[in-house]
Design a protein around this motif. Sequence first.
Motif, mmCIF file in Angstrom:
data_model
loop_
_atom_site.group_PDB
_atom_site.id
_atom_site.type_symbol
_atom_site.label_atom_id
_atom_site.label_comp_id
_atom_site.label_asym_id
_atom_site.label_seq_id
_atom_site.Cartn_x
_atom_site.Cartn_y
_atom_site.Cartn_z
ATOM 1 N N GLY A 175 7.154 -18.932 -2.786
ATOM 2 C CA GLY A 175 6.875 -20.170 -3.506
ATOM 3 C C GLY A 175 6.102 -19.917 -4.781
ATOM 4 O O GLY A 175 5.502 -18.855 -4.958
ATOM 5 N N ALA A 176 6.122 -20.921 -5.657
ATOM 6 C CA ALA A 176 5.533 -20.769 -6.990
ATOM 7 C C ALA A 176 4.005 -20.715 -6.954
ATOM 8 O O ALA A 176 3.374 -20.422 -7.964
ATOM 9 N N ARG B 222 2.522 -18.508 -5.368
ATOM 10 C CA ARG B 222 2.231 -17.071 -5.225
ATOM 11 C C ARG B 222 3.219 -16.269 -6.059
ATOM 12 O O ARG B 222 4.065 -15.546 -5.533
ATOM 13 N N VAL B 223 3.120 -16.402 -7.376
ATOM 14 C CA VAL B 223 4.055 -15.722 -8.270
ATOM 15 C C VAL B 223 3.868 -14.210 -8.187
ATOM 16 O O VAL B 223 2.755 -13.725 -8.052
ATOM 17 N N LEU C 99 2.728 -20.643 -14.481
ATOM 18 C CA LEU C 99 2.926 -21.426 -13.264
ATOM 19 C C LEU C 99 1.617 -21.846 -12.584
ATOM 20 O O LEU C 99 1.641 -22.576 -11.599
#
Lengths: 246, 266
Positions: free
Chosen positions: A72-73, A75-76, A148
């Motif tokens: 998911g974004a 945890r880039v 993000l």
Amino acid sequence: MSLQLRNITKTFQDSGQDAVRNVDLEIADGEFVCVVGKSGCGKSTLLNLIAGLEKPTAGEILLDGAPITGPGADRVVMFQEHALFPWLNVIQNVKFGMEIAGLPKQEQEEKAMKYLRLMQLEEYRDYAVHQLSGGMRQRVALARALTLDSKILLMDEPFSALDKQTSNRLRAELQDIWMKTRRTIFFITHSVEEAVYLADRVIVLSSGANSVQDIVPIELERPRHVYDNAFVEYRHRILDEVQKEL
Amino acid sequence: MAENIQKGNSKIAKLLQQLLFLLGIVVLWQLLYFVGVDVLEFWKPYAMPSPAGVWKSLLRLIENGSLFAAIGNSLLRGMIGFAISVVIGTLLGFLMEHFKFLHQNMRPLVMGIQTLPSVCWVPFSILWFGLSEQAIIFVVVMGSAFSIAIATDNAIRNVPPIYQKAALTMGANQKQIYRKVILHACLPELISGLKQGWSFAWRALMSGEVMTTCIGLGQTLITGRNLADINQVMLVMIIIVLVGILIDQLFFRSLERSIYRKRGLL
Ligand SMILES: Nc1ncnc2c1ncn2[C@@H]1O[C@H](COP(=O)(O)OP(=O)(O)O)[C@@H](O)[C@H]1O
Ligand SMILES: [Mg+2]
């Protein structure tokens, strides 16, 4: 407290190998954590588990109290190879994640430019990826990751494919950015020097029965200097740790 | 700048050399005809085409309008068949990539069918559709759709996993991964697959056309045989090659090049 790993073990089905063993770890909000260890000791696997790209065989990972179920974004990941998309130009690459998130176009543009400026890349906004040097590509990848506002930034040896000079400059830039933004960063490196330079805490992984061999808090003022006695002392101590492993 | 001019010059020189080579072959061919047919009377004139005879055939077929009608009809038919193949092939390829079950069980079957020479579909096609347009288009589709399916499956499978991983960790869902990542990432290889599919389609088209009675290059070829006009036969063969190459270069090659250049792969 933001990220908690509770007794994580990862066994790969095909090889039957325990890549990560019994990891208990907490990473606080705004903390810069570096992970070092010999190649093959499970660093990337640990990162992939946090990213949600792999599922733990045992244990659980909580982000702000909620269990992680997939990527998911929030945890880039920034990879060793730049992983920019060659069919997009620089600014389109930087906007990619925001486009996925459905941000308004205007906001995408402003934010993309803000981070390109931060990376001193604004003149390169319309360049194709293949026209950039290795160091510039990683800076674009970093800009893309920063847009993000993820809760934690996961970096897997992001500078290790670059030449020493470039990687030194990038780690100084990253330190700058971290001091300005206080993002939570989980950073893998095979360079102990890089780890001591960047980290609040250095986690030493080994291939022993427990993956985490030692955790060393680095109590040095920032910005740090690699020739300071205290810096060299930390470096030697951690190098010894990494090498004493059986 | 100077380098560019030099590069341009060497390109022209190369083209000139190729043209001269072809011209040499034509001259040699005419010479062979002259010696073998006129001087030694070793071959009968109706059994040996000549450049001059082919040229006369060309003028005659242009004049009575049948050449362009044939080319136009064949191209249209080929394109319709190819378009259907692209739709079926990419869809089948996508499904074979997406569903492991289909990849394991369907793909070997598709690969098997793909090895069948397209002319083998002609009897089947005629039994189904009679001597009709549909019969030819069916042969074209059978001749190219399966190769496109395999190429699509491969193209998607060869997308480096790191692109998907990067998109996943930026919050992309499966649909976005396909639309915003895989579709673009697989494009260079996919275009190559379509290009190959076109060459299969063009060959299959000729197999179909020579077996039926619809106006087209294949039919013009057969008319030449029926009239025992070997110059016309030779002419049509040359035209079939030229049209095939033209589409390949004009459309697919330039598409490929622009994509490769944009990504710095050239
Ligand atoms: N997808 C996988 N399947 C099977 N084994 C794997 C996989 N990924 C990594 N491994 C194994 O797990 C161990 C740790 O790998 P990795 O986490 O990449 O190490 P590091 O990043 O520290 O070099 C290695 O022995 C590697 O062979
Ligand atoms: Mg690794």
